[in-house]
Design an enzyme around this catalytic site. Sequence first.
Site, short mmCIF file in Angstrom:
data_model
loop_
_atom_site.label_atom_id
_atom_site.label_comp_id
_atom_site.label_asym_id
_atom_site.label_seq_id
_atom_site.Cartn_x
_atom_site.Cartn_y
_atom_site.Cartn_z
N SER A 136 10.15 4.03 18.28
CA SER A 136 9.35 2.89 17.82
C SER A 136 9.76 1.63 18.56
CB SER A 136 9.55 2.67 16.32
OG SER A 136 8.91 1.49 15.87
N TYR A 149 14.94 0.35 9.16
CA TYR A 149 14.12 1.29 9.95
C TYR A 149 14.35 1.06 11.44
CZ TYR A 149 9.78 3.09 12.06
OH TYR A 149 8.86 3.73 12.85
#
Length: 244
Positions: A136, A149
């Site tokens: 990501s 995250y």
Amino acid sequence: MTPTLLILGATSDMARACAHRYAREGYDLMLAGRDPEALEPEAQDLRLRHGRIVTCHAFDALDTAGFAGFLDGLPHLPDSVICAVGAMGDQTESQIDPAAAARVMRANYEGPALILGLLAQKMQARDHGVLIGISSVAGDRGRASNYVYGSAKAGFTAFLSGLRNRLAKTGVQVITVKPGFVATRMTEGMDLNPRLTALPEEVAEAIWQAQRHKRDVIYVRRIWRAVMTIIRLLPEVIFKRTRL
């Protein structure tokens, strides 16, 4: 022989799009997820639509003790692997609940890294294969809105980089994918900028092209490379004032 693709975390929208993209290229498929029965309708659709062999397998990214048994239970070692495992979690919850934070960290880093590490060992012994990890842009720099995250994705990105470096002189290819925002069930209801938001099919096409052209790291939409370069280069004293 017919090439095969193993998809870890096969219930996600991006994983489903990848399954159809690779099936169109003639790949047989192994779909892996926590509930293999839930994967069966998708598997049947792939069989009917593309005429491919598709099998379903139980896989839990948090059950690291079961990884060796999972790999031993596959019909054979796949030619390519896409790891689409991940969990966004809730940043506010992760800040106050260590168990919630641990689940996010394990789902996005520990589990994906360890299973790809085992697959790398087997592919290196065979001297060919492709390992694709969906990371990501959140891992490019820690931001207040999702740093738990993001930290896990940063770890996964670093792991893939090191694995790629280690296997550079072998027949095993390692690809890091940074999709940015994707219009999926996970982001449903969020106010996303269309210029920054890809469709699952767009991600799947980018992944296929990255494998085909032997690329190392890809941002699905090129604009993300520029955006994250700017964010990374911001001095800390200025970055702290932002509301990212």
